[in-house]
Design an enzyme around this catalytic site. Structure first.
Site, PDB file in Angstrom:
ATOM      1  N   ILE A  12       0.575  -1.499   0.024  1.00 37.19           N
ATOM      2  CA  ILE A  12       0.140  -0.008   0.306  1.00 37.19           C
ATOM      3  C   ILE A  12       0.986   1.455  -0.264  1.00 37.19           C
ATOM      4  CG2 ILE A  12      -1.779   0.823   1.326  1.00 37.19           C
ATOM      5  CD1 ILE A  12      -2.385  -1.565   2.537  1.00 37.19           C
ATOM      6  N   LEU A  33      12.609  -3.200   4.686  1.00 41.89           N
ATOM      7  CA  LEU A  33      12.627  -3.405   3.733  1.00 41.89           C
ATOM      8  C   LEU A  33      12.362  -5.245   4.273  1.00 41.89           C
ATOM      9  CD1 LEU A  33      16.012  -2.924   1.689  1.00 41.89           C
ATOM     10  CD2 LEU A  33      12.804  -2.162   0.857  1.00 41.89           C
ATOM     11  N   SER A 124      -6.741  -1.165  10.814  1.00 41.12           N
ATOM     12  CA  SER A 124      -7.704  -2.222   9.955  1.00 41.12           C
ATOM     13  C   SER A 124      -8.237  -3.020  10.911  1.00 41.12           C
ATOM     14  CB  SER A 124      -6.561  -3.342  10.383  1.00 41.12           C
ATOM     15  OG  SER A 124      -7.498  -4.787  10.015  1.00 41.12           O
ATOM     16  N   ALA A 125      -9.653  -2.982   9.818  1.00 41.40           N
ATOM     17  CA  ALA A 125     -10.969  -3.749   9.656  1.00 41.40           C
ATOM     18  C   ALA A 125     -11.203  -4.532  11.108  1.00 41.40           C
ATOM     19  CB  ALA A 125     -12.013  -4.130   9.136  1.00 41.40           C
ATOM     20  N   THR A 126     -10.514  -5.086  11.177  1.00 43.44           N
ATOM     21  CA  THR A 126      -9.977  -6.180  12.416  1.00 43.44           C
ATOM     22  C   THR A 126     -10.023  -6.164  13.827  1.00 43.44           C
ATOM     23  OG1 THR A 126      -9.241  -7.832  12.858  1.00 43.44           O
ATOM     24  CG2 THR A 126      -7.539  -6.537  12.521  1.00 43.44           C
ATOM     25  N   TYR A 149      -1.580  -9.720  15.513  1.00 42.82           N
ATOM     26  CA  TYR A 149      -1.351  -8.535  14.951  1.00 42.82           C
ATOM     27  C   TYR A 149      -2.514  -7.613  15.063  1.00 42.82           C
ATOM     28  CZ  TYR A 149      -2.552  -6.140  10.458  1.00 42.82           C
ATOM     29  OH  TYR A 149      -3.283  -5.509   8.896  1.00 42.82           O
ATOM     30  N   LYS A 153      -2.881  -3.591  16.251  1.00 40.44           N
ATOM     31  CA  LYS A 153      -3.751  -2.147  15.823  1.00 40.44           C
ATOM     32  C   LYS A 153      -4.695  -1.849  16.964  1.00 40.44           C
ATOM     33  CE  LYS A 153      -1.694  -2.785  11.537  1.00 40.44           C
ATOM     34  NZ  LYS A 153      -0.811  -2.024  11.263  1.00 40.44           N
ATOM     35  N   ASN A 179     -10.762  -4.432   2.978  1.00 38.00           N
ATOM     36  CA  ASN A 179      -9.447  -5.677   1.565  1.00 38.00           C
ATOM     37  C   ASN A 179      -8.907  -4.729   0.734  1.00 38.00           C
ATOM     38  OD1 ASN A 179     -11.056  -7.288   3.769  1.00 38.00           O
ATOM     39  ND2 ASN A 179      -9.965  -9.015   3.196  1.00 38.00           N
ATOM     40  N   ARG A 231     -16.117  -9.763   2.436  1.00 32.65           N
ATOM     41  CA  ARG A 231     -15.676  -8.725   2.142  1.00 32.65           C
ATOM     42  C   ARG A 231     -15.476  -7.499   1.354  1.00 32.65           C
ATOM     43  NH1 ARG A 231     -15.161 -11.632   6.094  1.00 32.65           N
ATOM     44  NH2 ARG A 231     -13.117 -13.089   6.865  1.00 32.65           N
TER      45      ARG A 231
HETATM   46  P1  NAD Z   1       3.550  -4.983   3.574  1.00 33.53           P
HETATM   47  O1  NAD Z   1       4.088  -5.625   4.376  1.00 33.53           O
HETATM   48  O2  NAD Z   1       3.423  -4.708   1.673  1.00 33.53           O
HETATM   49  O3  NAD Z   1       4.013  -3.484   4.015  1.00 33.53           O
HETATM   50  C1  NAD Z   1       4.935  -2.918   5.667  1.00 33.53           C
HETATM   51  C2  NAD Z   1       6.072  -2.129   5.085  1.00 33.53           C
HETATM   52  O4  NAD Z   1       7.132  -2.345   5.644  1.00 33.53           O
HETATM   53  C3  NAD Z   1       7.123  -3.761   4.213  1.00 33.53           C
HETATM   54  O5  NAD Z   1       7.631  -2.725   2.746  1.00 33.53           O
HETATM   55  C4  NAD Z   1       8.011  -3.385   4.925  1.00 33.53           C
HETATM   56  O6  NAD Z   1       9.246  -4.205   5.196  1.00 33.53           O
HETATM   57  C5  NAD Z   1       8.099  -2.326   6.006  1.00 33.53           C
HETATM   58  N1  NAD Z   1       8.519  -2.825   7.171  1.00 33.53           N
HETATM   59  C6  NAD Z   1       8.198  -3.476   8.443  1.00 33.53           C
HETATM   60  N2  NAD Z   1       8.935  -3.511   9.461  1.00 33.53           N
HETATM   61  C7  NAD Z   1       9.493  -2.495   9.633  1.00 33.53           C
HETATM   62  C8  NAD Z   1       9.901  -1.667  10.751  1.00 33.53           C
HETATM   63  N3  NAD Z   1      10.133  -2.040  11.669  1.00 33.53           N
HETATM   64  N4  NAD Z   1      10.575  -0.513   9.973  1.00 33.53           N
HETATM   65  C9  NAD Z   1      10.606   0.052   8.942  1.00 33.53           C
HETATM   66  N5  NAD Z   1       9.473  -1.182   7.760  1.00 33.53           N
HETATM   67  C10 NAD Z   1       9.556  -1.824   8.226  1.00 33.53           C
HETATM   68  O7  NAD Z   1       2.254  -4.433   4.312  1.00 33.53           O
HETATM   69  P2  NAD Z   1       0.878  -3.522   3.609  1.00 33.53           P
HETATM   70  O8  NAD Z   1      -0.482  -4.260   2.980  1.00 33.53           O
HETATM   71  O9  NAD Z   1       1.508  -2.514   2.462  1.00 33.53           O
HETATM   72  O10 NAD Z   1       0.271  -2.952   4.713  1.00 33.53           O
HETATM   73  C11 NAD Z   1       1.030  -1.651   4.959  1.00 33.53           C
HETATM   74  C12 NAD Z   1       0.404  -1.163   6.648  1.00 33.53           C
HETATM   75  O11 NAD Z   1      -1.102  -1.371   6.141  1.00 33.53           O
HETATM   76  C13 NAD Z   1       0.396  -1.913   7.364  1.00 33.53           C
HETATM   77  O12 NAD Z   1       0.768  -1.288   8.916  1.00 33.53           O
HETATM   78  C14 NAD Z   1      -0.641  -3.571   7.335  1.00 33.53           C
HETATM   79  O13 NAD Z   1      -1.127  -3.439   8.940  1.00 33.53           O
HETATM   80  C15 NAD Z   1      -1.442  -2.026   7.185  1.00 33.53           C
HETATM   81  N6  NAD Z   1      -2.831  -2.852   6.989  1.00 33.53           N
HETATM   82  C16 NAD Z   1      -3.065  -3.420   5.315  1.00 33.53           C
HETATM   83  C17 NAD Z   1      -3.542  -4.305   5.491  1.00 33.53           C
HETATM   84  C18 NAD Z   1      -3.629  -5.436   4.039  1.00 33.53           C
HETATM   85  O14 NAD Z   1      -4.660  -5.793   3.779  1.00 33.53           O
HETATM   86  N7  NAD Z   1      -3.397  -5.576   2.953  1.00 33.53           N
HETATM   87  C19 NAD Z   1      -5.181  -4.032   6.381  1.00 33.53           C
HETATM   88  C20 NAD Z   1      -5.488  -3.305   6.917  1.00 33.53           C
HETATM   89  C21 NAD Z   1      -4.457  -2.992   7.367  1.00 33.53           C
HETATM   90  C1  UD1 Z   2      -6.789 -10.102   7.286  1.00 40.43           C
HETATM   91  C2  UD1 Z   2      -6.613  -9.885   8.483  1.00 40.43           C
HETATM   92  C3  UD1 Z   2      -6.804  -8.831   8.752  1.00 40.43           C
HETATM   93  C4  UD1 Z   2      -5.888  -7.749   7.900  1.00 40.43           C
HETATM   94  C5  UD1 Z   2      -5.849  -8.129   7.228  1.00 40.43           C
HETATM   95  C6  UD1 Z   2      -3.788  -7.971   6.426  1.00 40.43           C
HETATM   96  C7  UD1 Z   2      -8.416 -10.953   9.970  1.00 40.43           C
HETATM   97  C8  UD1 Z   2      -9.854 -11.632  11.002  1.00 40.43           C
HETATM   98  N1  UD1 Z   2      -8.104 -10.376   8.991  1.00 40.43           N
HETATM   99  O1  UD1 Z   2      -8.178  -9.756   6.624  1.00 40.43           O
HETATM  100  O2  UD1 Z   2      -7.208  -7.947   9.873  1.00 40.43           O
HETATM  101  O3  UD1 Z   2      -6.206  -6.247   8.186  1.00 40.43           O
HETATM  102  O4  UD1 Z   2      -5.737 -10.119   6.606  1.00 40.43           O
HETATM  103  O5  UD1 Z   2      -3.448  -8.868   6.140  1.00 40.43           O
HETATM  104  O6  UD1 Z   2      -7.227 -10.806  11.156  1.00 40.43           O
HETATM  105  N2  UD1 Z   2      -9.374 -16.335   1.743  1.00 40.43           N
HETATM  106  C9  UD1 Z   2      -9.288 -17.923   1.371  1.00 40.43           C
HETATM  107  N3  UD1 Z   2      -8.107 -18.863   0.804  1.00 40.43           N
HETATM  108  C10 UD1 Z   2      -6.935 -18.365   1.529  1.00 40.43           C
HETATM  109  C11 UD1 Z   2      -6.476 -16.411   1.855  1.00 40.43           C
HETATM  110  C12 UD1 Z   2      -8.426 -16.360   2.376  1.00 40.43           C
HETATM  111  O7  UD1 Z   2     -10.551 -18.388   1.083  1.00 40.43           O
HETATM  112  O8  UD1 Z   2      -5.794 -18.697   0.436  1.00 40.43           O
HETATM  113  C13 UD1 Z   2     -10.422 -16.088   2.097  1.00 40.43           C
HETATM  114  C14 UD1 Z   2     -10.484 -15.641   3.866  1.00 40.43           C
HETATM  115  O9  UD1 Z   2     -10.439 -17.314   4.117  1.00 40.43           O
HETATM  116  C15 UD1 Z   2     -11.017 -14.445   3.812  1.00 40.43           C
HETATM  117  C16 UD1 Z   2     -11.310 -13.898   2.913  1.00 40.43           C
HETATM  118  O10 UD1 Z   2     -10.306 -14.566   1.849  1.00 40.43           O
HETATM  119  O11 UD1 Z   2     -12.190 -15.041   4.273  1.00 40.43           O
HETATM  120  C17 UD1 Z   2     -10.102 -12.653   2.931  1.00 40.43           C
HETATM  121  O12 UD1 Z   2      -9.039 -12.781   3.709  1.00 40.43           O
HETATM  122  P1  UD1 Z   2      -7.538 -12.192   3.477  1.00 40.43           P
HETATM  123  O13 UD1 Z   2      -6.937 -11.677   2.329  1.00 40.43           O
HETATM  124  O14 UD1 Z   2      -6.485 -13.071   4.130  1.00 40.43           O
HETATM  125  O15 UD1 Z   2      -8.311 -10.838   4.658  1.00 40.43           O
HETATM  126  P2  UD1 Z   2      -8.871 -11.003   5.726  1.00 40.43           P
HETATM  127  O16 UD1 Z   2      -8.562 -12.142   6.019  1.00 40.43           O
HETATM  128  O17 UD1 Z   2     -10.019 -10.306   5.403  1.00 40.43           O
END
Ligand code: NAD
Ligand code: UD1
Length: 337
Positions: A12, A33, A124-126, A149, A153, A179, A231
C-alpha cells in the site's frame, strides 16, 4: 516540506508514494525491506518520473530516524511500516508487539522531539471484532481481537488517542482499511509478499501463474449467499488516494479522528475468484477447505464518514482489481519488473 512515508516500499505504501508524488508532494521514504525489496524504489521513480530520498532504516532505530528528521524538513508522517501476517502473529506475538507497537512509539517519540505532529496511521477493519456489519467508526471496539496482529492495531489506536489527549496540537488520522486488492495501473507495483501468501489475492495471483497448484477456499458453510466469507474489497489505488485526502484533512485540523476506507459493498470469496477467472480468461483451480481460525463471516463498512469528512469516494470495481492484479503478477513472472 516533505511527508515521511514509513513502510513506503510495501504494497500500500508504494502505491501511496506514487499518488503523493503525482499530486506534487515531496516525500521521504523509510523501510527496512523486511517484506519488500529495493527495486520498488526504482519502480516508484519510473512511474512518477520524480526523485525522492529512500532510507533502509528500521523505525525502531531512533538514532537513524532522528538523523532523517534533522536532514529533511518533515511536516507529517504516514506510518505503514509494520508486520501484517495474521497467522504468523499468533506464533511470534512478541515480534509483532515489538515491531508494530514498539516501532510506532519510537517513531512518535522522534516526531515529538522534532515538533512534527501530523500523523496518519494504517489501522485495520480487524479492530471491529465481532461487531455487526456494516461497521461504522462510532461502534465500540476493544472487546475482542482474534490475533496479536489485530491487537497491535487496537493498542496503537489507543496509544494515539492518549497522545492526542496529552497534547491537542497533534493531528492524527486513524484509517481503518478494509481489504485492499489490485495493483498500480502501471502494472509495476502490487502485492507480492515474501513466502507463501496468506491473503486471498496474492494467493490467487500465484495460482494464476502456476506458482501454486490450487487455491483453498476457507469455509463454504458460512451464513452467506454462497457459503463463503464476505469482505469489503477496495482497489489499492483508491485506498492509496484516501491517504492524500487524510493528509489534506489533518493539515487543516488538530485532534484525532477515525475513518473507514472501504467501498461499503461486500463480495464473497467465490465472487472474487469467479471475477478473476472471467476478466482474465484464466483458470484458477480451487477446493473448499475448513474454515480458517479467526475469520469473521461478513465484514464490510459504512463508508459515509470518509465520504463526508474526507470527500473520499472509491471509483474502481472488482473487475479492475482482478485485472490489475493479474497484469502485475504476469509482469513479475516474466521478469519485466
Ligand atoms: P507490506 O508488508 O507490503 O508493507 C509494510 C512495509 O513495512 C514493508 O515494506 C516492510 O518491509 C516494512 N516494515 C515492516 N516493519 C518495519 C520496521 N520495523 N521498520 C521499517 N519498515 C518496516 O504491507 P501492506 O499491505 O502495504 O500494509 C501496510 C500497512 O497497512 C501495515 O501496517 C498493515 O498492517 C496495514 N494494513 C494492511 C492491510 C492489507 O490487507 N494489506 C489491511 C489493513 C491494514
Ligand atoms: C486479514 C486480517 C486483517 C488484515 C488483513 C491484511 C483478520 C480477521 N483479518 O483480513 O486484519 O488487516 O488480513 O493482512 O485478522 N481466503 C481463502 N483462501 C486463502 C486466503 C484467504 O479462502 O488462501 C479467504 C479468507 O478466509 C477470507 C477472505 O479470503 O474470507 C479474505 O482473506 P484475507 O485476504 O486473508 O483477508 P482478511 O482475513 O479479511
Amino acid at each position: 516540506m516533505s511527508v515521511l512515508i514509513t513502510g513506503g516500499t510495501g504494497y500500500i505504501g508504494s502505491i501511496t508514494c506514487v499518488k503523493l508524488l503525482a499530486a506534487g508532494e515531496n516525500i521521504v521514504v523509510v523501510d527496512n525491506l523486511c517484506n519488500s525489496e529495493y527495486s520498488v524504489v526504482d519502480r516508484i521513480k519510473t512511474i512518477s518520473g520524480k526523485e525522492f530520498p529512500f532510507y533502509k532504516v528500521d523505525v525502531r532505530d531512533k538514532a537513524e530516524l532522528k538523523r532523517i528528521f534533522i536532514k529533511h524538513d518533515i511536516e507529517a508522517c504516514i506510518h505503514f511500516a509494520g508486520l501484517k501476517a495474521v497467522s504468523e502473529s499468533i506464533g511470534v506475538p512478541l515480534e509483532y508487539y515489538d515491531n508494530n507497537i514498539g516501532g510506532t512509539i519510537k517513531l512518535l517519540e522522534v516526531m515529538k522531539e522534532a515538533y512534527v505532529k501530523k500523523f496518519v496511521f494504517s489501522s485495520s477493519a480487524t479492530v471491529y471484532g465481532s461487531n455487526k456489519p456494516p461497521f461504522s467508526e462510532d461502534m465500540p471496539i476493544g472487546m475482542e481481537t482474534t490475533n496479536p496482529y489485530g491487537t497491535t492495531k487496537l493498542f496503537i489506536e489507543k496509544i494515539l488517542r492518549d497522545l492526542s489527549i496529552s497534547d491537542p496540537e497533534w493531528g492524527i488520522a486513524l484509517l481503518r482499511y478494509f481489504n485492499p486488492l489490485g495493483a498500480d495501473e502501471s502494472g509495476l507495483l502490487g502485492d507480492d509478499p515474501n513466502g507463501i501468501p496468506t491473503n486471498l489475492m496474492p494467493y490467487i495471483q500465484r495460482v494464476a501463474v502456476n506458482k501454486l497448484p490450487q487455491l483453498s477456499i476457507f469455509g463454504n458453510d458460512y451464513p452467506t449467499k454462497d457459503g463463503t466469507c464476505i469482505r469489503d474489497y477496495i482497489h489499492v489505488s483508491d485506498l492509496a488516494r484516501g491517504h492524500l485526502n487524510a493528509i489534506e484533512r489533518i493539515r487543516r485540523t488538530s485532534g484525532i479522528d477515525v475513518w473507514n476506507l472501504g467501498t461499503g459493498i461486500g463480495y464473497s470469496v467465490l465472487d472474487i475468484v469467479n471475477t478473476f477467472i472471467e476478466v482474465n480468461n484464466v483458470d484458477i483451480p480451487y477446493v473448499f477447505a475448513p474454515r480458517r481460525d479467526g475469520d469473521v463471516a461478513v465484514s464490510y463498512c459504512n463508508s459515509s464518514k470518509a465520504e463526508r469528512d474526507l470527500h473520499f469516494k472509491t471509483e474502481k470495481t472488482p473487475d479492475d482489481m482482478c485485472r490489475d492484479s493479474f497484469r502485475f503478477i504476469k509482469n513479475l513472472k516474466s521478469g519485466d519488473i
